[in-house]
Enzyme design. Sequence first.
Site, short mmCIF file in Angstrom:
data_model
loop_
_atom_site.label_atom_id
_atom_site.label_comp_id
_atom_site.label_asym_id
_atom_site.label_seq_id
_atom_site.Cartn_x
_atom_site.Cartn_y
_atom_site.Cartn_z
N LYS A 1 -51.35 63.93 -46.46
CA LYS A 1 -50.02 63.34 -46.34
C LYS A 1 -49.56 62.79 -47.68
CE LYS A 1 -47.86 59.35 -44.26
NZ LYS A 1 -48.05 58.13 -43.55
N LYS B 1 -54.33 60.32 -47.95
CA LYS B 1 -52.98 59.77 -47.85
C LYS B 1 -52.62 59.17 -49.20
CE LYS B 1 -50.18 56.36 -45.46
NZ LYS B 1 -50.05 55.49 -44.29
#
Length: 327
Positions: free
Chosen positions: A251, A197
């Site tokens: 992400k 992330k």
Amino acid sequence: MSFPQRRPRRLRTTSALRRLVAETRLSVDDLIAPLFVREGIADPVPISSMPGVVQHTIPSLLAEVKRLAGLGIPGVILFGVPEHKDDIGSGAWDPDGIVQVALKECRQAFGDELVLMSDLCLDEYTDHGHCGVVRPDGTVDNDETLDLYANAALAQARAGADIVAPSGMMDGQVLAIRDALDEEDHTDVSILAYSAKYASALYGPFREAVDVTIAGGGDRKSYQQDWRNAREALEEIRLDISEGADMVMVKPALAYLDIITRARAEVDVPLAAYHVSGEYAMLKAAAANGWIDGDAAALEVLGSIKRAGADFILTYLAGEVAERLNG
Ligand code: PBG
């Protein structure tokens, strides 16, 4: 004249041919819908930077989940917006906290009809907006935060989550959560780790959606990844799998397709990608101006995330794309 015998264009001449030879197929089964549920509101509240997305009440959430299940969407991921925040984010594990209530209601209404996931983090619940415990000097205390994530995992599992999805990027979070879940016999609750992330500028609209402002104009660069790094993402993914992650996630998605491809080549657990709020907002803004064909762009973008190697995609486009795939 010697002309090549193979003419790739031949296979593109009709729509049926193009369908036949398509290497990538986007299906409703690939889509997970992120949904926001807010405590203490009487009616759904639109999120201005995410046209078409709202903060739900419990009843409007149930209606939306019913609609999505009817479209064949296999799962949803819930995000809570509490009425009150505090310095440790206790709403994240309060049995009456908004996500726990929403999970219970969904489980009761839908049984096993679709997969119930919950984002596991503290930022929606802390008054300072960080994903963990903040020390007096303003830095985030990784290890102190792990116990609180374990509390949140237990609260979500007790409320009926099939899958908890830790998104805080604390080192050791997957292990801490797995241990806590197993100790209480939630051995069938899976972990979808937001492993790679990035500290991305593309989360802007999400912060409006969950009403989060990071204290003092701060950011998450000390715990989320630096966009300059790719190998580090693979290391994060390997560590999370070794700690017990059942599935891993990259992400955001579009700016990180290379990471998705590299992760796919290296790991054999299911790989998710999160097409985040800013990616959604950019597409919607351009479409609203008539600058791009939003419907076509949505399919192309989600298709490219699959082509890169993702098994499924968390996307605010899930409902509308499912409608078109079904139609
Ligand atoms: C953290 C979390 C964030 C998102 C999902 N989980 C925000 C952040 O890390 O700052 C972003 C999702 C999106 O932008 O759509 N709980």
